[in-house]
Design an enzyme around this catalytic site. Structure first.
Site, PDB file in Angstrom:
ATOM      1  N   LYS A   1      41.309  34.463  43.560  1.00  0.00           N
ATOM      2  CA  LYS A   1      40.280  33.721  42.689  1.00  0.00           C
ATOM      3  C   LYS A   1      40.703  32.251  42.358  1.00  0.00           C
ATOM      4  CE  LYS A   1      42.116  35.466  38.139  1.00  0.00           C
ATOM      5  NZ  LYS A   1      42.744  34.004  37.729  1.00  0.00           N
TER       6      LYS A   1
ATOM      7  N   ARG B   1      34.826  32.745  30.991  1.00  0.00           N
ATOM      8  CA  ARG B   1      35.009  33.687  29.947  1.00  0.00           C
ATOM      9  C   ARG B   1      34.417  33.161  28.462  1.00  0.00           C
ATOM     10  NH1 ARG B   1      41.051  34.780  31.679  1.00  0.00           N
ATOM     11  NH2 ARG B   1      40.627  36.562  33.154  1.00  0.00           N
TER      12      ARG B   1
ATOM     13  N   CYS C   1      37.792  26.561  39.685  1.00  0.00           N
ATOM     14  CA  CYS C   1      38.160  27.359  38.799  1.00  0.00           C
ATOM     15  C   CYS C   1      37.362  27.302  37.216  1.00  0.00           C
ATOM     16  CB  CYS C   1      39.712  27.556  38.723  1.00  0.00           C
ATOM     17  SG  CYS C   1      40.324  27.936  40.036  1.00  0.00           S
TER      18      CYS C   1
END
Length: 547
Positions: free
Chosen positions: A80, A133, A245
């Site tokens: 990731k 998140r 990211c």
């Protein structure tokens, strides 16, 4: 291969675990290796948010430079963390098995509130450096305060112990790989179709020089092609969105008996409410492109939705529709009546499980103030029922949401955990007994009708473009006096409601999960220009043969 391979890795405990894992897998095939620790930009700069660091690959660039220069033979990365495009001269030769891509919400015990979603007290401070998140957490709990959190896994946990935060969020894979003791905290495991993980979360990537054919051939012995197939979809989605990211994008693909199922969540920023999509396909080719098209700003969504349930202002579905300027008409078409006033203490004495299939079942059961043993465990059919149960301070030991909308599968999964016990089913009078029918013969079932539903005498029709039905009785109530209008699209919250629609010869869509999140995904998956296609959460699955 005669020489010893040099494996490049970052120096954190997790990175070293990952590199040693690959080293051990290579040793199983007679390939010797040793580690070389390399510091990256992300390791040096700890005071800035991740989205403030320049460029992509700030945890990988230095390893790739060492690889290109020939100082190491392969680099091990958390997949990731990698940019979606390899630098010229490098390639991913192999990927590992996938650890559970779920998220962990790790909470200080004095900050726990079981009545709240995610078991967090009101206005809790949550540490995470991920915009993905942050956006998804705030969509479920807009009262939370999200603060930046940097450092390796142990550093982050120490910051929590030092009470700099009320809770932090970490990838479950990293915590499990390090076998960390979390007994001092309350831990919530959040499945990947609830908070959707980063593309390729839980997978290791082994990167080599493009022209190293000998090592490439050897690495195929530990390569996992099935994992590579699913994460290719996720990584392609990230690439098509031109994201790194810091992009608030989650994508998770898995292979199941339905084919390839993909969940995607994308927000404009960390504070934005994410749009969510569930798609499935029997092949991965072109799947990422379909997902990208669904998120196009030019795509025309439905302008109005009718749902046979009242929605609060804090409702997830209502807030999801509002961000797309979709008008919502919410009204229940039925009335609920309790049918018992007391419970027999003798019946409750032997109960070891209580299974709830609806919010109404929960409210009407606890209205009776049941006195159950402290050893009783609770099960719910999905996240909606879980939220209602939490309002009574109870966290279910079993939630069927992970099995999707297929009640037979939920029943089979529950049968394994409840085998040989006594299970109480508080339910509606006349409701289906699908879960009960899947239990083993040594499991005792206590059926307890606690309420009944009655339909309104006359229900006004809705001109909304999407009609959402939340129970079979609501279907009966609406279509007693009304017909479906041309162009209207029907969504059924679950299978029992869908069966009632089938009896009436009506096409419909099914969400993946029978809750407001699943409904939001299903509505977002509908194209206004093609509303009569029946889809499960946006996929091209025909639910009835009348299309």
């Amino acid at each position: 291969m005669n020489k010893t391979c040099i494996i490049g890795t970052r120096g954190s405990d997790l990175a070293l675990w990952q590199a040693n894992y690959v080293k051990d897998r290579l040793a199983e095939h007679g390939i010797s290796a040793e580690l070389k620790i390399i510091k990256t930009q992300g390791d040096h700069i700890q005071h800035l948010r991740l989205d403030k660091l320049e460029g992509k690959g700030f945890f990988t660039k230095e390893l790739e430079e060492e690889l290109l220069s020939g100082k190491i033979d392969l680099a091990v990365h958390s997949h990731k963390d990698l940019p979606t495009v390899n630098p010229p001269g490098l390639k991913i030769a192999a990927v590992s098995e996938r650890e559970d891509p779920s998220e962990l919400l790790i909470v200080l015990k004095d900050c726990v509130d079981l009545k709240k979603r995610l078991s967090l007290k009101h206005n809790a401070i949550v540490g995470t450096s991920s915009n993905r998140r942050k956006a998804q957490l705030l969509s479920f709990r807009p009262d939370l305060e999200i603060e930046d959190l940097r450092g390796n896994v142990n550093t982050r946990l120490q910051k929590l112990r030092d009470e700099q935060y009320d809770a932090i969020m970490l990838a479950k894979a990293g915590v499990e790989r390090l076998q960390l003791d979390l007994s001092a905290f309350h831990v919530e495991v959040i499945p990947p179709n609830e908070i959707i993980p980063a593309p390729a979360q839980g997978v290791l990537a082994i990167q080599i020089r493009e022209n190293d054919e000998e090592l490439d051939t050897l690495l195929q012995q530990i390569h996992q092609p099935d994992v590579a197939e699913t994460i290719r979809v996720e990584r392609n989605v990230l690439n098509l969105f031109e994201g790194g990211c810091h992009m608030p994008l989650g994508c998770y693909c898995r292979k199941s008996e339905f084919g390839y199922e993909v969940w995607t969540a994308k927000a404009k920023n960390g504070e934005g409410f994410p749009s969510r999509l569930y798609l499935k396909s029997d092949r991965t080719e072109g799947l990422a492109e379909k997902i990208l098209a669904k998120f196009s700003i030019d795509r025309k969504l439905p302008s109005s939705v009718f749902i046979t349930r009242e929605l609060s202002e804090s409702s997830y579905l209502k807030r999801s529709l509002a961000q797309h300027h979709i008008a919502v008409e919410a009204r229940s078409l039925i009335k609920i009546f309790p049918i018992i006033n007391t419970l027999d203490p003798y019946i409750l004495k032997y109960v070891r499980w209580v299974f709830f299939s609806s919010k109404n079942g929960i409210e009407n059961f606890f209205r009776l103030q049941p006195r159950l043993s402290k050893h009783v465990q609770y099960a719910v059919v999905g996240r909606g029922s879980e939220e209602a149960l939490r309002s009574h301070g109870i966290v279910p030991a079993f939630t069927g949401e992970a099995e999707g909308i297929e009640m037979e599968k939920v029943g089979d999964a529950f049968a394994k955990v409840a085998a040989g016990s006594t299970v109480l089913f508080p339910r509606a009078k006349g409701s289906l007994k699908t879960i009960q029918s899947r239990l083993s013969t040594d499991t005792k079932v206590i059926d307890l009708p606690v309420y009944e539903t009655r339909i309104d005498d006359h229900v006004e029709r809705s001109g909304a473009e999407v009609l959402i039905f939340t129970s079979p009785t609501n279907v009966e109530a609406y279509f007693k006096d009304n017909l479906i209008e041309p162009g209207q699209h029907i969504i059924s919250i679950g299978n029992s409601t869908g069966k009632k629609l089938e009896e009436m010869g009506l096409p419909y869509s099914l969400p993946f999960s029978p809750d407001e999140v699943g409904l939001a995904e299903a509505v977002f998956g509908i194209d206004n220009t093609n509303r009569r296609t029946s889809e499960r959460g946006g996929s091209a699955e025909t639910v009835t043969s009348l299309l």
